[in-house]
Design a protein around this motif. Structure first.
Motif, PDB file in Angstrom:
ATOM      1  N   SER B 139      32.518   0.469  -6.400  1.00 39.02           N
ATOM      2  CA  SER B 139      33.752  -0.454  -6.270  1.00 39.02           C
ATOM      3  C   SER B 139      33.385  -1.706  -6.916  1.00 39.02           C
ATOM      4  O   SER B 139      32.164  -2.228  -6.853  1.00 39.02           O
ATOM      5  CB  SER B 139      34.601  -0.471  -5.130  1.00 39.02           C
ATOM      6  OG  SER B 139      33.778  -1.093  -4.249  1.00 39.02           O
ATOM      7  N   THR B 165      34.879 -13.639  -7.779  1.00 42.17           N
ATOM      8  CA  THR B 165      36.072 -12.746  -7.562  1.00 42.17           C
ATOM      9  C   THR B 165      36.902 -12.433  -8.583  1.00 42.17           C
ATOM     10  O   THR B 165      37.822 -12.037  -8.447  1.00 42.17           O
ATOM     11  CB  THR B 165      36.879 -13.521  -6.440  1.00 42.17           C
ATOM     12  OG1 THR B 165      37.425 -14.624  -6.951  1.00 42.17           O
ATOM     13  CG2 THR B 165      35.830 -13.700  -5.201  1.00 42.17           C
ATOM     14  N   ASN B 167      36.864 -10.604 -11.162  1.00 45.92           N
ATOM     15  CA  ASN B 167      37.028  -9.066 -11.436  1.00 45.92           C
ATOM     16  C   ASN B 167      37.495  -8.332 -10.041  1.00 45.92           C
ATOM     17  O   ASN B 167      37.450  -7.074 -10.383  1.00 45.92           O
ATOM     18  CB  ASN B 167      35.933  -8.557 -12.263  1.00 45.92           C
ATOM     19  CG  ASN B 167      35.704  -8.729 -13.542  1.00 45.92           C
ATOM     20  OD1 ASN B 167      36.397  -9.561 -14.186  1.00 45.92           O
ATOM     21  ND2 ASN B 167      34.595  -8.497 -14.015  1.00 45.92           N
ATOM     22  N   ASP B 169      40.042  -7.411  -6.615  1.00 45.51           N
ATOM     23  CA  ASP B 169      41.381  -7.341  -6.275  1.00 45.51           C
ATOM     24  C   ASP B 169      41.282  -8.367  -4.736  1.00 45.51           C
ATOM     25  O   ASP B 169      40.225  -8.724  -4.405  1.00 45.51           O
ATOM     26  CB  ASP B 169      41.744  -5.836  -5.612  1.00 45.51           C
ATOM     27  CG  ASP B 169      40.751  -5.147  -4.766  1.00 45.51           C
ATOM     28  OD1 ASP B 169      40.502  -5.827  -3.731  1.00 45.51           O
ATOM     29  OD2 ASP B 169      40.737  -4.037  -4.871  1.00 45.51           O
ATOM     30  N   PRO B 170      42.544  -8.658  -4.324  1.00 40.62           N
ATOM     31  CA  PRO B 170      42.546  -9.525  -3.364  1.00 40.62           C
ATOM     32  C   PRO B 170      41.703  -9.155  -2.126  1.00 40.62           C
ATOM     33  O   PRO B 170      41.069 -10.126  -1.465  1.00 40.62           O
ATOM     34  CB  PRO B 170      44.166  -9.642  -3.018  1.00 40.62           C
ATOM     35  CG  PRO B 170      44.675  -9.294  -4.163  1.00 40.62           C
ATOM     36  CD  PRO B 170      43.692  -8.308  -4.866  1.00 40.62           C
ATOM     37  N   ARG B 171      41.846  -7.980  -1.818  1.00 37.81           N
ATOM     38  CA  ARG B 171      40.923  -7.556  -0.478  1.00 37.81           C
ATOM     39  C   ARG B 171      39.513  -7.761  -0.701  1.00 37.81           C
ATOM     40  O   ARG B 171      38.767  -8.389   0.208  1.00 37.81           O
ATOM     41  CB  ARG B 171      41.269  -6.006  -0.143  1.00 37.81           C
ATOM     42  CG  ARG B 171      40.807  -5.691   1.129  1.00 37.81           C
ATOM     43  CD  ARG B 171      41.263  -4.038   1.725  1.00 37.81           C
ATOM     44  NE  ARG B 171      40.747  -3.408   0.864  1.00 37.81           N
ATOM     45  CZ  ARG B 171      39.411  -2.632   0.904  1.00 37.81           C
ATOM     46  NH1 ARG B 171      38.805  -3.116   1.892  1.00 37.81           N
ATOM     47  NH2 ARG B 171      38.964  -1.654   0.062  1.00 37.81           N
ATOM     48  N   ASN B 172      39.014  -7.168  -1.862  1.00 41.54           N
ATOM     49  CA  ASN B 172      37.589  -7.250  -2.245  1.00 41.54           C
ATOM     50  C   ASN B 172      37.312  -8.774  -2.195  1.00 41.54           C
ATOM     51  O   ASN B 172      36.057  -9.222  -2.007  1.00 41.54           O
ATOM     52  CB  ASN B 172      37.273  -6.431  -3.265  1.00 41.54           C
ATOM     53  CG  ASN B 172      36.993  -5.164  -2.951  1.00 41.54           C
ATOM     54  OD1 ASN B 172      36.081  -4.790  -2.023  1.00 41.54           O
ATOM     55  ND2 ASN B 172      37.484  -4.109  -3.706  1.00 41.54           N
ATOM     56  N   SER B 173      37.988  -9.572  -3.116  1.00 38.61           N
ATOM     57  CA  SER B 173      37.705 -11.093  -3.174  1.00 38.61           C
ATOM     58  C   SER B 173      37.620 -11.686  -1.796  1.00 38.61           C
ATOM     59  O   SER B 173      36.505 -12.690  -1.575  1.00 38.61           O
ATOM     60  CB  SER B 173      38.978 -11.650  -3.852  1.00 38.61           C
ATOM     61  OG  SER B 173      39.175 -11.108  -5.126  1.00 38.61           O
ATOM     62  N   ASN B 196      40.463 -19.018  -8.431  1.00 37.71           N
ATOM     63  CA  ASN B 196      41.162 -18.284  -7.187  1.00 37.71           C
ATOM     64  C   ASN B 196      41.887 -19.412  -6.189  1.00 37.71           C
ATOM     65  O   ASN B 196      41.320 -19.865  -5.074  1.00 37.71           O
ATOM     66  CB  ASN B 196      40.496 -17.436  -6.648  1.00 37.71           C
ATOM     67  CG  ASN B 196      41.360 -16.425  -5.730  1.00 37.71           C
ATOM     68  OD1 ASN B 196      42.279 -16.754  -4.978  1.00 37.71           O
ATOM     69  ND2 ASN B 196      40.843 -15.054  -5.851  1.00 37.71           N
TER      70      ASN B 196
END
Lengths: 299, 228
Positions: B139, B165, B167, B169-173, B196
């Protein structure tokens, strides 16, 4: 250099080759052509030189004496000739030996016609063999000045012609090899340049991580050297098998010239050809890739 | 740790990309660099990595004066600065382990050191179970964690992150930012260039805001003041 880095460099060198299969093949083919032609010309030249040397060794100057000359004077003349630096060997042919040889070579069934007479009674001679055919003129001049010598025969035409042909073949082959050499370097350079483009992202990461110029460049130089080595090895294998067949064919086809066409065996040719051709192939690879890498990879 | 003194960087045409920047970052700091497109953030990162040389002014990173550094000394300098990019820049033909080991191989670490350091680093970024996965199987968040592991495996005292961050999504960021915060707590100086605003505002770290090649604000516990 650490073993892990060396292995990495080597692995990347091989990987580069397989990443650009078409260019790698074209490069190997060009180097192989260059080395193949070089090997053929080398085999021809070294055989020619061998034949010339043998022909030169057979070239003799013959001197004949004045009528009624004494045996002592002939002996003195022989001693004078032996002292000359041009001379490698001297053989006395007596009148009887000359007649016997003539009879055997030319008279055949008519030999009895002459009975015990010797028509070559005044034809005793010295056959003088030279260290180098090019010294023949100075020796002939000297011999013509000796009292008691009536005639000096020389026969350098065949050897001179062989030497000239040898030089001609050498120059032509050098020209062709030179052109192929530059074409090979150009192709190696192109192959390596494409490899650099394909691996641009990886190279950029390597640079940012802190790889030295050496570590970044080495796989490409290795790639060039491997291509050069393979390009040199393939034609050597081909020449090894072709050589003996070619020699047998020429011997059968030109049987009448068998005394002149004395070929070296393949091992005598390869003892020098293999190291020279391999160094040549690797050298082409090294030069082509090194300069391309220096030009395109300012780290 | 990082000192910029009146740094100007001009390209051949147009206004200077950086116009008289002065900046001090202490050892162990966590700094956000924010600003709109064309503000000079990328040029600043390139100068700190010595991908570019300044037109004038002085840049000192890890006690190395980058205005005077010899070409042959640049690789050694870069080993002291880890870097992470928005697009991860992983090698697609190598698995997770090999991507991280690559960073050690190219600086000629021994096989023994590589075998010791790479698994430890992958455990730190929570990728211990993904050694053999290839980048295409990961991912975005996992790929960025591999990139961070690669950046840190050589133990650089500074970590530069260019839109880490961007590329994700918010959770992964958030996961990546937590990881960077943890790395910073372990003593690594971290500079993060980002757009961000949510993260910048939430983390309450030092924020340097740039606009048209100059620093327009530098706050110890700042927020995101520019919106694209």
């Amino acid at each position: 250099m650490r073993i892990s880095t060396f292995l990495y460099t080597l692995k990347q060198g091989f990987k580069n080759i397989f990443r650009n299969k078409v260019f790698s093949l074209a490069t190997v083919a060009t180097i192989a052509s260059c080395v193949f032609l070089f090997s053929l010309f080398y085999a021809v030249i070294i055989n020619f030189q061998n034949m010339v040397m043998k022909a030169q060794a057979g070239v003799a100057v013959t001197v004949f004496f004045d009528e009624g000359i004494s045996d002592e004077r002939i002996q003195e003349i022989g001693d004078l000739i032996k002292e000359r630096v041009e001379v490698s060997n001297i053989e006395f042919i007596s009148a009887q030996e000359a007649w016997d040889s003539f009879k055997e070579d030319y008279l055949g069934e008519y030999v009895d016609t002459f009975g015990d007479d010797n028509p070559l009674e005044d034809c005793a001679s010295y056959e003088i063999y030279l260290n180098d055919v090019s010294m023949q003129d100075s020796l002939v001049k000297y011999l013509e000045g000796i009292d008691g010598i009536s005639k000096v025969n020389q026969s350098a035409v065949a050897a001179t012609m062989l030497s000239s042909m040898n030089s001609l073949i050498a120059y032509v082959s050098l020209g062709i090899i030179g052109i192929l050499f530059f074409v090979s370097i150009f192709l190696i350079s192109n192959t390596v340049a494409i490899g650099i483009t394909v691996r641009r992202a990886e190279i950029s990461i390597m640079k940012l991580i802190g790889a030295t110029d050496y570590v970044v460049r080495a796989p490409f130089v290795i790639e060039g050297m491997i291509l050069g080595l393979v390009g040199a090895a393939l034609p050597l294998v081909a020449v090894y098998f072709v050589y003996n067949r070619a020699v047998s064919y020429v011997r059968e086809r030109f049987e009448a010239l068998s005394s002149l066409l004395q070929f070296l065996n393949v091992h005598e040719v390869f003892v020098t050809l293999v190291p020279v051709a391999l160094i040549m192939g690797v050298g082409i690879g090294l030069i082509g890739s090194y300069f391309t890498v220096r030009k395109n990879l300012r780290v | 740790m990082i000192i910029l003194d009146d740094v100007v960087k001009s390209y051949s045409t147009g206004a200077p990309a950086l116009d008289g920047i002065s900046l001090h970052v202490e050892k162990g700091e966590f700094v956000f660099i924010v600003g709109d497109s064309g503000s000079g953030k990328s040029t600043l990162i390139k100068l700190l990595l010595r991908e570019l040389a300044p037109t004038s002014g002085k840049i000192i990173v890890n006690n190395t004066d980058l205005s005077k550094i010899k070409h042959s000394k640049i690789p050694k300098f870069r080993r002291g600065v880890g870097v992470v990019f928005q697009d991860f820049r992983l090698l697609p033909d190598r698995n997770v382990y090999e991507n991280v080991a690559f960073a050690q191989i190219v600086i000629q670490k021994s096989a023994k050191e590589i075998r010791r350091n790479v698994p430890a680093m992958l455990s730190m970024v929570n990728l211990a179970g993904k050694y053999t996965a290839f980048p295409r199987e990961l991912s975005g968040g996992e790929a960025q964690r591999v990139a961070i592991a690669r950046a840190l495996v050589n133990n650089p005292p500074i970590l530069l992150c260019d839109e880490p961050t961007g590329n994700l999504d918010p959770r992964n960021s958030w996961e990546i930012m937590k990881l960077l915060e943890e790395i910073n707590k372990n003593g690594t100086t971290v500079l993060v260039v980002t757009h961000n605003s949510e993260i910048v505002n939430a983390m309450q770290k030092r924020v340097i805001t740039m606009n048209r090649g100059v620093i327009v604000s530098d706050e110890r516990r700042g927020g995101y003041i520019y919106e694209d």
